[in-house]
Enzyme design. Structure first.
Site, PDB file in Angstrom:
ATOM      1  N   ASP A 110      33.242  22.696 -15.086  1.00 55.44           N
ATOM      2  CA  ASP A 110      32.190  23.744 -15.618  1.00 55.44           C
ATOM      3  C   ASP A 110      32.726  24.981 -15.816  1.00 55.44           C
ATOM      4  OD1 ASP A 110      30.170  24.940 -16.473  1.00 55.44           O
ATOM      5  OD2 ASP A 110      28.681  24.509 -14.977  1.00 55.44           O
TER       6      ASP A 110
ATOM      7  N   ASN B 222      21.615  13.759 -17.098  1.00 49.74           N
ATOM      8  CA  ASN B 222      21.510  13.934 -15.796  1.00 49.74           C
ATOM      9  C   ASN B 222      20.185  14.288 -15.242  1.00 49.74           C
ATOM     10  OD1 ASN B 222      24.405  14.208 -16.198  1.00 49.74           O
ATOM     11  ND2 ASN B 222      24.620  16.023 -14.959  1.00 49.74           N
TER      12      ASN B 222
ATOM     13  N   HIS C 119      18.340  23.538 -16.377  1.00 48.75           N
ATOM     14  CA  HIS C 119      18.593  22.992 -15.268  1.00 48.75           C
ATOM     15  C   HIS C 119      17.380  23.189 -14.204  1.00 48.75           C
ATOM     16  CE1 HIS C 119      22.659  21.992 -15.277  1.00 48.75           C
ATOM     17  NE2 HIS C 119      23.198  23.047 -15.661  1.00 48.75           N
TER      18      HIS C 119
ATOM     19  N   ASP D 154      30.247  15.906 -10.591  1.00 51.25           N
ATOM     20  CA  ASP D 154      29.402  16.530 -11.463  1.00 51.25           C
ATOM     21  C   ASP D 154      29.808  18.092 -11.237  1.00 51.25           C
ATOM     22  OD1 ASP D 154      27.304  17.162 -13.316  1.00 51.25           O
ATOM     23  OD2 ASP D 154      25.753  17.235 -12.220  1.00 51.25           O
TER      24      ASP D 154
ATOM     25  N   GLY E  80      19.887  18.683 -16.962  1.00 46.82           N
ATOM     26  CA  GLY E  80      18.565  19.029 -16.926  1.00 46.82           C
ATOM     27  C   GLY E  80      17.578  18.336 -17.548  1.00 46.82           C
ATOM     28  N   GLY E  81      17.967  16.835 -17.335  1.00 46.27           N
ATOM     29  CA  GLY E  81      16.949  15.936 -18.094  1.00 46.27           C
ATOM     30  C   GLY E  81      15.559  15.974 -17.792  1.00 46.27           C
ATOM     31  N   THR E  82      15.403  16.141 -16.237  1.00 45.44           N
ATOM     32  CA  THR E  82      14.196  16.175 -15.716  1.00 45.44           C
ATOM     33  C   THR E  82      13.057  17.173 -16.555  1.00 45.44           C
ATOM     34  OG1 THR E  82      14.806  15.558 -13.645  1.00 45.44           O
ATOM     35  CG2 THR E  82      12.569  16.553 -13.843  1.00 45.44           C
TER      36      THR E  82
END
Length: 303
Positions: free
Chosen positions: A115, A254, A196, A83, A233-235
């Site tokens: 990135d 992610n 994030h 990542d 930044g899925g959380t």
């Protein structure tokens, strides 16, 4: 049964309208309970590590993560992904990115991410194209990012509602089309309201902002690029937005904060790595079964 590569697995997820959760590894002991949770829920997922996780946390590095993964892997359920290897990092320092990516490919990582999102569009395209040429020789798909997904920077984050309403940093659909066509990238990480988790020592334990997704913007991007999209930044994103995003191209999501914070909390409270690992396992199972509804996805993604 032939072993499916990461690109084929992502395309299976895209066609099925589901996503592959991608679990980050900020500390090596987090990996075992995460893999156990993935297998126990019959989910298909990536185990991943980003550069920030060995510079700001304690993942040790590309080789140690690979070695740990090799002890734990079950390829019916998992693959290994590199990542966020940034060109310019969260401290605005230049990174010697190509040797890190080459190391992962030569070791046997299944996919990699470059990135260049802190670069201008044309510079980002040029960097990604260079990585794509390197990785595709080995049959390895490449993920890249277009747009500004805030959260890792050391300075204060603007108010979330201000960010969302202004669309500041959101991925532009026309730029996304140019980016994918000219770079040859396989998967595109997009900015559509996601952020994030904080990584600074002062803020990494704070509850993450409850974010949401501009589904209309996401759909416009997908219509332009028609490749698997990635949600970093899925959380903390509300469940209804997550589930809807799967219908508009999101094929990988992610996860870092949701498993990292329980590990850090229990380790600090008890001093027990085992208890901290139990907290990671519980968090990962809950996430897969209840938040993402991806239990049993291995049979769809990796039949």
């Amino acid at each position: 049964m032939s072993r499916l590569g990461a690109q084929e697995l992502m395309m299976n997820a895209l066609r099925a309208g589901v996503a592959i959760p991608s679990f980050n590894t900020p500390y090596l002991p987090v990996m075992e309970p995460t893999v156990r949770a993935i297998v126990d829920t019959q989910c298909f997922a990536f185990i991943t590590v980003a550069r920030v996780e060995w510079t700001k946390f304690d993942a040790k590095g590309i080789q140690p993560v690979y070695d740990e993964y090799c002890k734990l892997k079950d390829e019916k359920y998992t693959r290994l992904h590199l990542d966020h290897i940034p060109v310019i990092d969260e401290d605005n320092l230049e990174v010697d990115y190509l040797p890190r990516i080459r190391e992962a490919i030569e070791l046997g990582y299944d996919s990699v991410m470059i990135d260049g999102s802190r670069l201008g569009l044309d510079e980002n395209i040029a960097v990604v194209k260079k990585v794509v040429e390197l990785a595709h020789v080995s049959g390895i798909p490449v993920e890249a990012e277009l747009g500004a997904i805030f959260g890792h920077e050391s300075g204060p984050l603007p108010p979330y509602e201000e960010l969302f309403e202004s669309g500041k940093g959101f991925t532009d659909p026309a730029e996304a089309k140019k980016f994918v066509e000219e770079s040859g990238v396989d998967w595109l990480s997009v900015a559509v309201g996601n952020i994030h988790g904080a990584i600074s020592a002062a803020k990494k334990s704070e509850k993450k902002v409850e974010a949401r997704i501009n589904i209309g913007q996401l759909d416009k991007i997908y219509q332009e690029v028609e490749c698997p999209l990635v949600l970093h930044g899925g959380t903390g994103i509300k469940k209804n937005y997550i589930m809807e995003s799967f219908k508009h191209g999101i094929s990988k999501i992610n996860i870092a904060t949701a498993t990292r914070q329980p590990y850090e909390k229990l380790l600090a409270e008890t001093g027990s790595v085992e208890k901290a690992q139990d907290a990671v396992y519980a968090a990962a199972v809950h996430l897969i079964k209840d938040e993402l509804e991806l239990a049993g996805s291995a049979d769809i993604i990796n039949p």
